[in-house]
Design a protein around this motif. Structure first.
Motif, PDB file in Angstrom:
ATOM      1  N   GLY A   1     -12.681   7.071  33.883  1.00  0.00           N
ATOM      2  CA  GLY A   1     -13.136   8.441  33.648  1.00  0.00           C
ATOM      3  C   GLY A   1     -12.063   9.425  33.256  1.00  0.00           C
ATOM      4  N   ASN A   2     -10.916   8.964  32.754  1.00  0.00           N
ATOM      5  CA  ASN A   2      -9.864   9.880  32.325  1.00  0.00           C
ATOM      6  C   ASN A   2     -10.011  10.217  30.839  1.00  0.00           C
ATOM      7  OD1 ASN A   2      -8.426   9.928  34.889  1.00  0.00           O
ATOM      8  ND2 ASN A   2      -7.872   7.807  34.427  1.00  0.00           N
ATOM      9  N   GLU A   3      -9.258  11.219  30.389  1.00  0.00           N
ATOM     10  CA  GLU A   3      -9.444  11.733  29.038  1.00  0.00           C
ATOM     11  C   GLU A   3      -8.659  10.972  27.983  1.00  0.00           C
ATOM     12  OE1 GLU A   3      -8.576  15.857  29.085  1.00  0.00           O
ATOM     13  OE2 GLU A   3     -10.346  16.407  30.266  1.00  0.00           O
ATOM     14  N   SER A   4      -7.804  10.045  28.372  1.00  0.00           N
ATOM     15  CA  SER A   4      -7.000   9.311  27.398  1.00  0.00           C
ATOM     16  C   SER A   4      -7.141   7.816  27.620  1.00  0.00           C
ATOM     17  CB  SER A   4      -5.526   9.717  27.492  1.00  0.00           C
ATOM     18  OG  SER A   4      -4.949   9.264  28.702  1.00  0.00           O
ATOM     19  N   ASP A   5      -7.014   7.067  26.523  1.00  0.00           N
ATOM     20  CA  ASP A   5      -7.089   5.608  26.613  1.00  0.00           C
ATOM     21  C   ASP A   5      -5.998   5.051  27.512  1.00  0.00           C
ATOM     22  OD1 ASP A   5      -9.337   5.014  25.108  1.00  0.00           O
ATOM     23  OD2 ASP A   5      -8.258   5.052  23.211  1.00  0.00           O
ATOM     24  N   SER A   6      -4.792   5.596  27.403  1.00  0.00           N
ATOM     25  CA  SER A   6      -3.678   5.046  28.184  1.00  0.00           C
ATOM     26  C   SER A   6      -3.899   5.227  29.679  1.00  0.00           C
ATOM     27  CB  SER A   6      -2.367   5.700  27.756  1.00  0.00           C
ATOM     28  OG  SER A   6      -2.403   7.107  27.955  1.00  0.00           O
TER      29      SER A   6
END
Length: 514
Positions: A328-333
């Motif tokens: 659920g984070n905003e970046s792929d990494s």
């Protein structure tokens, strides 16, 4: 004699009056039947028009939602972020009116009205209709027993590993206290002699090869970050980012990263304690049986980091979509970091269990632990050092497992001597290239582990994050820049009034859903 004229009523006149009465009676009956037929025909026309209105309304489903995600629902916002109720009502009434006036004998004389319709939203307080679309034509996977077994193994092995370390630490401290008490009881001369012997034993032989502590390299590579530690050297991490603050059903993300010191038993104990809730299972694992079709669906319409090539033909805001659902984070990494941490924790506990059950591996780690504890002048803590070395070995093997999975290989849930990768000799001379793993042809691939994690996460969280990706990807289309899942309509219920004149009022009701 008078003549009398007799008057007679002719029979033909009586017959005429009787036939007239019969004629009027038959005509009245025919007219009543005609009026009744007209009434029912017009009612049938009104009901047909109402049905066509609802069918026409639902036929205007969102094409991207259908093409991308196989979900039928009307976009109540027409691509914008506000619910266009007036436009939806006008659409329903317009189709009804046109079909009514095209019916038998209605013409333009029919006067139509519509009560305020009731729209059934695709997601309205629960996920029933959303899941109905997803589970359509998909068999529920019978996974409850397998997942329950995996969770039981996980809990048992994680708790046992933490308990073993606590027990060994307590035993070592007890030995230290016993030796201290014994030393106090000894005479001063004997005390000095024992100390000299201990010092001589603790001094390493100048000709002896220095003992290599594999924990140093494990800590070194871990301090570079989980992406550097758990990803193959040629693995290209996506740099895509997408804020998720403007979605219909916001859900907080999860970031996991922590420092690990394999020379500190307290740090390892905290690590095992933190792994207790890392998989986030909901109460009642049997409830996950009905969720099996959702896992199949996710793997069909969303991509993940280890996919050899993208299975998705449309533009996406994130490349690691399954990882986003899990983290659920905003970046792929960041999403990949969190998933790798879950994977690392899962594999580490399973690998450590194998080491603890293997007499040969235990002997190898124990011999190195004896040398290290003697060199460090803490021989009473040999068992603790041995356990920490085993943890470092399991951790390094887990890093190798992560790299194997990201390269498209497979790793079994429970390893044996034939599927174990890192030997103890390799651990003593460890470098980053040794962690790259092998082809891994036995066991479960990266996608399989993702499915396990998906089944063990909270269902509401999972469904919310699925809608985030749906919204954001559809918004990449210019005509759907404000698309929202909470505006999507799954069904409609509406009441129409139609006045044909001369007492021909008709009220019809229709309800329809996908």
């Amino acid at each position: 004699m008078k003549n009398h004229k007799m008057l007679f009523r002719k029979a033909e006149g009586q017959l005429t009056v009787f036939m007239a009465l019969v004629f009027f009676l038959v005509v009245s009956l025919l007219m009543a039947q005609y009026r009744s037929a007209v009434f029912y025909v017009r009612r049938a026309d009104a009901e047909r028009a109402a049905g066509l209105s609802a069918e026409s309304f639902l036929a205007g489903y969102s094409r991207p939602l259908r093409d991308y995600y196989q979900i039928l629902a009307v976009d109540g916002g027409f691509g914008q972020d506000t619910f266009q109720e007036e436009m939806l009502e006008e659409q329903l009434w317009y189709v009804f009116e046109k079909n009514v006036k095209a019916g038998f004998g209605a013409g333009n004389s029919a006067d139509t009205e519509m009560e305020e319709p009731v729209f059934t939203l695709l997601i309205d307080g629960d996920w029933d209709f959303f899941l109905r679309e997803i589970q359509l034509n998909r068999m529920d996977a019978a996974v409850s027993d397998g997942i329950a077994y995996i969770m039981e193994q996980w809990k048992e092995k994680n708790d046992r590993a933490a308990g073993d370390l606590s027990r060994k630490r307590a035993e070592a401290e007890a030995r230290v206290e016993a030796e201290s008490a014994s030393a106090d009881a000894n005479e001063a001369a004997g005390q000095e002699g024992n100390n000299e012997q201990a010092e001589d034993a603790g001094q390493p032989d100048s000709n002896r090869e220095p003992v290599t502590d594999p924990r140093d390299f494990v800590a070194e590579i871990w301090n570079q970050g989980i992406l550097a530690a758990a990803c193959p050297e040629d693995f290209a991490v996506s740099e895509k980012q997408c804020p998720m603050t403007d979605v219909s059903f916001p859900e907080a993300g999860q970031k996991i990263q922590r420092f690990i010191d394999f020379k500190d038993d307290a740090s390892i104990q905290d690590l095992f304690g933190g792994w207790d809730g890392i998989l986030e299972p909901e109460a009642g694992l049997r409830e996950t049986v009905s969720d099996g079709a959702v896992q199949l669906y996710i793997m069909e319409v969303f991509d993940h980091a280890a996919a050899a090539e993208s299975r998705v033909g449309h533009d996406r805001v994130l490349d690691y979509e399954v990882e986003y659902i899990l983290a659920g984070n905003e970046s792929d990494s960041e999403n990949l970091k969190t998933v790798l941490w879950k994977l690392l924790a899962f594999r580490c506990v399973m690998n450590l269990s194998h080491i603890l059950m293997s007499g040969e591996k235990g002997l190898q780690a124990g011999q190195t632990a004896a040398l290290l504890s003697t060199a460090l002048l803490i021989p009473q803590f040999t068992e603790v050092v041995a356990f920490l070395l085993k943890c470092a070995w399991a951790f390094a093997e887990s890093l190798s497992d992560c790299r194997t999975l990201l390269k498209g290989g497979k790793v079994p849930l429970m390893k044996d001597d034939t599927t174990w990768y890192l030997t103890w000799e390799q651990m003593l001379h460890l470098d980053s290239q040794m962690l790259d793993g092998d082809s891994g042809t036995e066991g479960i691939d990266y996608q399989g582990y993702l499915q396990i994690f998906l089944l063990l996460m909270k269902r509401d969280t999972k469904y919310r994050r699925m809608t985030h990706l749906m919204e954001k990807n559809i918004r990449l289309l210019p005509e759907y820049s404000g698309f929202r899942m909470d505006n999507c309509i799954y069904g409609v219920q509406v009441v129409f009034d139609c006045d044909f004149g001369q007492g021909g009022m008709q009220r019809v009701q229709t309800a329809l859903s996908y």
